[in-house]
Scaffold this motif. Structure first.
Motif, PDB file in Angstrom:
ATOM      1  N   UNK A  88       0.821  -1.227   0.000  1.00 30.39           N
ATOM      2  CA  UNK A  88       0.000   0.000   0.000  1.00 30.39           C
ATOM      3  C   UNK A  88       0.844   1.262   0.000  1.00 30.39           C
ATOM      4  N   UNK A  89       1.894   1.272   0.840  1.00 28.76           N
ATOM      5  CA  UNK A  89       2.719   2.486   0.907  1.00 28.76           C
ATOM      6  C   UNK A  89       3.436   2.700  -0.423  1.00 28.76           C
ATOM      7  N   UNK A  90       3.965   1.625  -0.998  1.00 29.67           N
ATOM      8  CA  UNK A  90       4.648   1.779  -2.295  1.00 29.67           C
ATOM      9  C   UNK A  90       3.675   2.302  -3.357  1.00 29.67           C
TER      10      UNK A  90
ATOM     11  N   UNK B 234       0.978   3.969  -2.864  1.00 35.35           N
ATOM     12  CA  UNK B 234       0.606   5.339  -2.516  1.00 35.35           C
ATOM     13  C   UNK B 234       1.663   6.341  -2.957  1.00 35.35           C
ATOM     14  N   UNK B 235       2.931   5.998  -2.771  1.00 35.49           N
ATOM     15  CA  UNK B 235       4.018   6.892  -3.184  1.00 35.49           C
ATOM     16  C   UNK B 235       3.996   7.072  -4.698  1.00 35.49           C
ATOM     17  N   UNK B 236       3.833   5.965  -5.391  1.00 37.96           N
ATOM     18  CA  UNK B 236       3.780   6.007  -6.857  1.00 37.96           C
ATOM     19  C   UNK B 236       2.614   6.905  -7.308  1.00 37.96           C
TER      20      UNK B 236
END
Lengths: 475, 475
Positions: free
Chosen positions: A449-451, A453-455
């Motif tokens: 999820x964090x990856x 979200x960053x993308x």
């Protein structure tokens, strides 16, 4: 005008005619990589010559939903920089943005354009009696921007760290067409989130690195190379721990070479002497270097004594001349060529805690041989970093289809064992497209999820190297 | 039940009675920091003993919109960990989550709980003949989780890097109550975006570090300390560049001490001998260390010769015993105390490219003295990293109000000069609340947007250390 025509007009206007390539012949070399993989036909190849031009192109593509892929020297091994085979992409080559901006020998730093060739940087450092430690087989062609985008590793990581540790600042063209400029030549800077860390190792999925400030070191004045024959991997690891101590952090390389690799090297270069009187199960190619007056010979001889006494070393040779040292390093190069000559094989780039490496090696070898008794395991690499290129040659008689399927099976099997030992399926090569499937399997939900979200945040339209590392979002 | 009562019930149920403090007397020590700053009254102090408990508390606070602030050893200098003075927050102290999980001398790594005291970690490393290099004045009380959250620096950065370079893996309780576990003990791992980099140096604004895998090094067997008198800062920088070369990357500290600091030290400790026959404008306290047999004395003597020959060194002394080395380091400690005794003063923590440091120093000193001719500049620090604690003692006769306003003016003036020389206003202390205003001014639009975006994505309700680094979003 079609969208494609408009893009070409825009590029020609922005970059001049020499800044755009469209002809099949001209673009052919942007469609293949070091490993021989073949990419699709790109929309065009843009060759910007300034950071502002890179940003301008990205802004245009962002507004017009045109997918782009940046390209450095083409020596990546995971198909991150190859143009997509299904959706035509615009290739942005950094090759014309290739200058050295400033060398600062007092601050031990250098600022460079992203397209600068690694060897050029190493030479420029040396001209100021400094040293840029990143050392790779591809250093004559790879570009520093690609080294940053892939967080490159190589031979000297155990002493100097990976590319991430060598970057002080970056300049990045963001997907929306703005330039993020963080080019301070500071060795310490604790002001807010360290954004450069996002772009290092992102494989071009969050923007295009256009420039960087990198760290330099004092140039080594004395270097010593040794080849050591050892009874097994367990001994090698004990020897490594002792080497770090005995060689006082001056160890700059510690490469594992199994006997089979020495034989592959001699196949390619029959003039290469077998450097020790007898054959040994595994060898260590070790290098120690110092920028001032230190008795490296004494240091290595003392290490040999301890190693022999403890049974970690069977035999060893310390190169007494530059020529002899080069001959020892030729083994490392020739063995790669020898491996290549054996045709398609399983190539991996795994890492393990060093304390688990011997057992991992044993288990993985057994597992490969159980599945395919006639396969040949070739496990070599930067063992001081816990990084093994655990490769497997399939039985030579196997036909193409069966070979591919066997290699795939062996890879899955190997990655399972890597997971059991809390290792990584990609120590230094990255993910790109080639390793995406097994990579996604290892991600936990919060990581994924964090990856994503960053993308999504930095590249909301998903036009930056879509489908590399994470699945494409615009499909 | 009020929301506050519900929170206390939840905490007592989850942590047991000893895990929650509410009494004014009990919570007093969580309201002050090392620099003497005073925080507000928190909702309570939660003292979880497991990573899961930390996560559970965060999940509860997330669902109930309760702001939280994590606390380590309380030695931060930018008020990041102090409870807010306006909006009551829940303090989460990591002090009970303080174990060493595993020491691995073969892999040169250790996994630890976030609340583990730095000195405990250093001792545990030493017990395995290893070395954890982070070295700070506060090492007897600061916690590794706080060191990670602030990307701590200290005395040995020039050789071993800041905390960021010493972390292999982290375990983080996310604001939404999930645990992100990236505790692999790998020296190389290139699988996707390197998420741990987000949490290192985020000062608790993106989650709470609950555990980490850190890097170890061989334990130094020989250490040599020298004090060197130099004519000026320019010479110091030339000497530094030469030291890196002559000492072969074995240099572990290189501290600038101006004459005034030596005098401050002797004020505090009159028994301290003035180590050189005459006074010198600036001194360098230098340390070289090796984990094996190297002739460090010869190395340093050769450096002295070059330094004297080039006029960079006036005079110097190489400690010949542990006792003498300790006496030299006592100067470094006593001078801080001497400074403290002079009362309220401007404390900064700036960094510059080393090649700009001498001119910066000159310009900044002039500028301070122009504004306040009777002020005293005390610029010392980790000069090998380009990091200066450029502090200013105001004229002693000034009354409180005028003093505060002068110090504020001097700070703004100094930060302007830092910007001119492309420096940083916070080399190692971080931003917290104390430096937020000047920090926000230096941010470019893309930097600010990306930082806000990351914060919003990982902590969408803005309950994690609100108002630190970035302005609070829930106000």
């Amino acid at each position: 005008m079609t969208a494609h025509d408009e893009l070409l007009t825009f590029l020609t206007t922005t970059l001049g005619p020499s800044g755009v390539l469209c002809d099949d012949v001209d673009i052919a070399r942007y469609r293949i990589d070091w490993a021989g993989a073949q990419g699709g036909i790109p929309l065009a190849v843009a060759r910007p010559a300034t950071p502002e031009q890179v940003a301008e192109i990205l802004g245009y593509c962002h507004r017009n939903d045109i997918p782009v892929v940046p390209q450095g020297g083409g020596s990546g091994l995971v198909e991150a920089a190859l143009p997509d085979r299904d959706t035509p992409e615009l290739v942005i080559s950094l090759e014309r943005l290739n200058g050295i901006r400033h060398v600062d020998p007092i601050n031990f730093s250098m600022s460079v354009d992203a397209g600068c060739i690694l060897q050029t940087i190493k030479d420029a450092a040396e001209a100021e009696d400094c040293f840029f430690p990143l050392t790779l087989g591809a250093q004559g062609s790879c570009q520093i921007g690609g080294n940053i985008a892939t967080n490159a590793g190589g031979l000297n990581v155990l002493r100097y760290g990976m590319m991430r540790q060598l970057v002080l600042g970056v300049e990045v063209a963001l997907p929306d067409g703005r330039l993020l400029c963080d080019m301070k030549a500071l060795h310490k800077n604790n002001t807010g989130y360290d954004l450069k860390q996002l772009f290092i190792g992102a494989e071009g999925t969050l923007g295009i690195v256009t420039g960087a400030v990198i760290k330099l070191f004092p140039r080594p004045q004395v270097t010593r190379t040794a080849l050591i024959g050892c009874p097994d991997v367990e001994s090698v690891l004990k020897l490594y721990a002792q080497s770090r101590r005995s060689c006082c952090d001056l160890l700059s390389a510690f490469e594992l070479i199994p006997r089979i690799c020495l034989e592959l090297a001699i196949e390619v270069a029959p003039d290469l002497p077998d450097p020790l009187d007898e054959g040994h199960p595994v060898y260590i190619l070790m290098e120690v270097a110092a920028s001032g007056p230190v008795n490296l010979d004494g240091m290595i001889e003392a290490l040999f004594e301890i190693g022999i006494e403890n049974g970690w070393i069977n035999d060893g040779v310390l190169a007494t001349s530059d020529h002899q040292a080069k001959q020892l390093w030729r083994i490392r190069e020739a063995m790669l060529e020898g491996q290549q000559r054996r045709g398609e094989h399983l190539r991996t780039d795994v890492s393990l805690p060093l304390s688990a490496l011997s057992e991992f090696h044993h288990r993985a070898q057994l597992s490969m041989e159980e599945t395919s008794p006639e396969c040949t395991v070739i496990a070599y690499g930067h063992v001081g970093d816990g990084n093994l290129h655990f490769n497997v040659l399939p039985p030579p008689t196997l036909e193409q289809e069966a070979k591919r399927s066997l290699l795939h099976e062996l890879e899955l099997q190997l990655f399972d064992i890597v997971a059991e030992f809390s290792g990584s399926i990609s120590a230094e090569h990255g993910i790109g497209r080639a390793k995406q499937a097994p990579f996604l399997e290892t991600l936990t939900a919060p990581e994924h999820e964090i990856m994503r979200g960053i993308k999504r945040q930095i590249d909301p339209r998903g036009m930056m190297s879509p489908g590399r590392i994470l699945p494409a979002t615009h499909d």
